[in-house]
Design a protein around this motif. Structure first.
Motif, PDB file in Angstrom:
ATOM      1  N   GLU A 148       0.822  -1.193   0.000  1.00 36.07           N
ATOM      2  CA  GLU A 148       0.000   0.000   0.000  1.00 36.07           C
ATOM      3  C   GLU A 148       0.869   1.260   0.000  1.00 36.07           C
ATOM      4  O   GLU A 148       1.741   1.428   0.843  1.00 36.07           O
ATOM      5  CB  GLU A 148      -0.820  -0.016   1.294  1.00 36.07           C
ATOM      6  CG  GLU A 148      -2.279   0.227   1.147  1.00 36.07           C
ATOM      7  CD  GLU A 148      -2.926   0.330   2.512  1.00 36.07           C
ATOM      8  OE1 GLU A 148      -3.595   1.329   2.757  1.00 36.07           O
ATOM      9  OE2 GLU A 148      -2.721  -0.569   3.343  1.00 36.07           O
ATOM     10  N   LYS A 150       0.112   4.193   0.887  1.00 31.49           N
ATOM     11  CA  LYS A 150      -0.070   5.007   2.095  1.00 31.49           C
ATOM     12  C   LYS A 150       0.805   4.509   3.249  1.00 31.49           C
ATOM     13  O   LYS A 150       1.201   5.267   4.119  1.00 31.49           O
ATOM     14  CB  LYS A 150      -1.547   4.989   2.530  1.00 31.49           C
ATOM     15  CG  LYS A 150      -2.528   5.409   1.446  1.00 31.49           C
ATOM     16  CD  LYS A 150      -2.654   6.912   1.305  1.00 31.49           C
ATOM     17  CE  LYS A 150      -3.337   7.333   0.014  1.00 31.49           C
ATOM     18  NZ  LYS A 150      -4.775   7.095  -0.031  1.00 31.49           N
ATOM     19  N   MET A 151       1.095   3.196   3.220  1.00 34.32           N
ATOM     20  CA  MET A 151       1.962   2.635   4.252  1.00 34.32           C
ATOM     21  C   MET A 151       3.370   3.202   4.094  1.00 34.32           C
ATOM     22  O   MET A 151       4.040   3.544   5.066  1.00 34.32           O
ATOM     23  CB  MET A 151       1.982   1.116   4.083  1.00 34.32           C
ATOM     24  CG  MET A 151       2.151   0.338   5.354  1.00 34.32           C
ATOM     25  SD  MET A 151       2.440  -1.383   4.950  1.00 34.32           S
ATOM     26  CE  MET A 151       0.780  -1.978   4.842  1.00 34.32           C
ATOM     27  N   ALA A 173       6.151  -6.200   4.607  1.00 35.85           N
ATOM     28  CA  ALA A 173       4.787  -6.196   4.081  1.00 35.85           C
ATOM     29  C   ALA A 173       4.620  -7.252   2.991  1.00 35.85           C
ATOM     30  O   ALA A 173       3.560  -7.843   2.844  1.00 35.85           O
ATOM     31  CB  ALA A 173       4.436  -4.808   3.531  1.00 35.85           C
TER      32      ALA A 173
END
Lengths: 261, 281
Positions: A148, A150-151, A173
């Protein structure tokens, strides 16, 4: 009820093995073919192989090559796959190369590699390396792509540099996906290990198998097949344990109840 | 039944929204062009200028597709504007930094870290010693109402709880500005209300500057000192409305306040105008 279900679940693989061996036994008895020994004959031949020092050294040499090939492949492929997943330029460069290599059976490259590097360990390890690399690269690539945005932004706001983000955010991740690739890679390592020894007949588990085939010792052939299969199951089970431990955070909490249970 | 708002002195708090303040963020003639698939340029933001004062709670309100999130990402340094620029305390923003802490609608928690691990991540990155970071983080987790969940993984939490963790994780590294990107957009109505209340309580304690993107009119009015109304295609600032409601704000009181109601009705009407394709020239 639940303990019964749990017991059934644990016993299921044992039943599967027994069922397979029984079917083999019946088929072999029915066909009465010299080149198709019964399951019991094959199993009887196993202690002879494992008791023989030379065979044991051969099998261990195979496993050593496999471990080295697998380890180097994983160490190279994960960073490469992650970089490809996060950089369009890197992906654009490596993707066509990998697409060319992917469908080629790695064993088909062996004659050429043998020509360059001989029939020794380096050639076989290189073939194992090639076999393992592609699924690991592919899954690392997919895993890294799926991280992601945003991560990563959250990490950037905390002050992580781009290298830190790759190592400390993208890697963990993508780990579940990476380990899926490694699991496929492990099985492929075993397969390429045997095929490499089948082509470069010098030593190893594959060599025992094909020597026996040449000499018409079919019980030994099938015993070796059982041994290789068992090695595969054991390696996969060990790997699965390690994997489950590493990505516990991503696994569903409970087993999904099957509709018929 | 006609609602008669009480005019008792419970409204008169010691703090009002009018305070001497200085600019902390200056957005100067920002435009953003995106390339769409058909190689056509889409003007997402057109010539946006906006000054945000230190300690203010400013909402950017607008229909989806008006570029309000993009504007927030530009302030965060995650996206570079096509033209124009933004400054934080007089310094041009060139990238993300710990002075501007984002909270996203998607939570964006680190799933391999526990609640405590997530909240400690920022302070540890900033070089705070582990024991100290842990003490601070535990206090923050308690503040957002998640005491007892320190060792849970994000997958074990509900959406509302995840957003509480995300808020604590961002507060943990003490950003000067909170950048909230529709933080409650993915939550159900009840959870949303509770988080709004809790955010307001937390905010009224230390008055960090907040830039809050939302498409909910009552959320914007309830929380903000200032509402920036945007229109879409291209994204422009339609109007900036000062929300002159006293603080601390309590939801049950505010809902009955005719001033609050008028803000909501007026802004909703404006929203309909900017969102109605027929009204665009």
């Amino acid at each position: 009820m639940t303990s019964l279900a749990a017991a059934a679940r644990r016993a299921a693989p044992v039943f599967a093995c027994i069922g397979l061996l029984a079917a083999w036994q019946v088929a072999s008895l029915a066909l009465k073919n010299d080149s198709f020994p019964t399951a019991i004959e094959a199993i009887r031949a196993i202690p002879d192989i494992l008791g023989d020092k030379e065979s044991l050294i051969n099998i261990l040499a195979s496993l050593r090559r496999m471990a080295i090939g697998f380890a180097i492949a994983v160490l190279v492929s994960i960073p490469l796959g992650l970089l490809m997943g996060r950089s369009r330029a890197v992906a654009a460069f490596f993707n066509p190369l990998l697409m060319v290599i992917y469908p080629v059976p790695k064993a088909a490259l062996m004659p050429i590699i043998m020509l360059w590097l001989g029939v020794g360990d380096i050639t076989k390890t290189l073939v194992i390396f090639l076999g393992v690399s592609l699924p690991v690269i592919y899954h690392s690539f997919e895993g890294a792509k799926a991280v992601e945005e945003k991560m990563l932004w959250s990490g950037a706001a905390m002050g992580l540099s781009s290298v830190q983000r790759l190592v400390r955010i993208v890697l963990p991740a993508a780990l579940p996906e990476i380990l899926t690739g490694c699991r496929t890679g492990l099985v492929l390592a075993l397969i390429t290990m045997i095929t490499s020894e089948m082509i470069a007949r010098q030593s190893g588990a594959g060599n025992i198998l094909f020597n026996a085939l040449d000499m018409g010792q079919y019980d030994t052939v099938f015993a070796m097949i059982i041994i290789v299969g068992a090695m595969g199951i054991c390696l996969d089970a060990i790997f699965e344990r390690v994997r489950a431990r590493l990505v516990r955070w991503s696994e569903p909490q409970f087993d999904m109840p099957l509709s018929f249970s | 039944m006609k609602v008669v708002p009480s005019r008792s002195n419970e409204w008169v708090g010691p703090v009002t929204s009018q305070r001497p303040a200085s600019a902390i963020i200056e957005i100067d003639r920002v435009s953003q062009v995106f390339q769409t698939s058909a190689r056509k340029d889409h003007l997402a933001l057109s010539d946006i200028s906006l000054t945000i004062e230190e300690g203010a709670f400013v909402s950017i309100l607008g229909p989806s597709g008006c570029g309000k999130s993009t504007l927030l990402y530009i302030v965060g340094g995650f996206v570079s504007p096509t033209s124009g620029g933004a400054k934080m305390k007089g310094k041009t923003i060139t990238g993300p930094g710990p002075d501007r802490g984002p909270v996203f609608q998607e939570f964006a928690l680190f799933p391999w870290k526990t609640v405590l691990g997530n909240v400690m991540y920022g302070p540890r990155q900033q070089g705070v010693r582990p024991t100290e970071a842990e003490v601070q983080s535990r206090a923050l987790i308690e503040m957002v109402g998640l005491k007892g969940y320190e060792n849970f993984y994000p997958k074990e939490l509900s959406g509302g709880m995840k957003q509480r963790v995300a808020l604590a994780r961002t507060l943990a590294y003490h950003p000067e500005v909170l950048l909230m990107d529709e933080p409650f957009g993915a939550l159900d109505a009840h959870t949303r209300t509770r988080l709004q209340n809790d955010l307001l309580n937390i905010w009224e304690r230390d008055r960090k500057t907040v830039l809050f993107v939302t498409h909910s009119v009552d959320e914007a009015v309830f929380l903000s000192d200032k509402v920036v109304m945007m229109s879409k295609s291209p994204g422009r600032i339609r109007q900036v409305i000062d929300i002159d409601l006293p603080r601390p704000r309590r939801r049950n009181e505010l809902l009955l306040d005719p001033r609050y109601q008028k803000y909501v009705v007026d802004i909703e009407r404006m929203f309909d105008e900017v969102d109605d394709p027929g009204s665009r020239s």
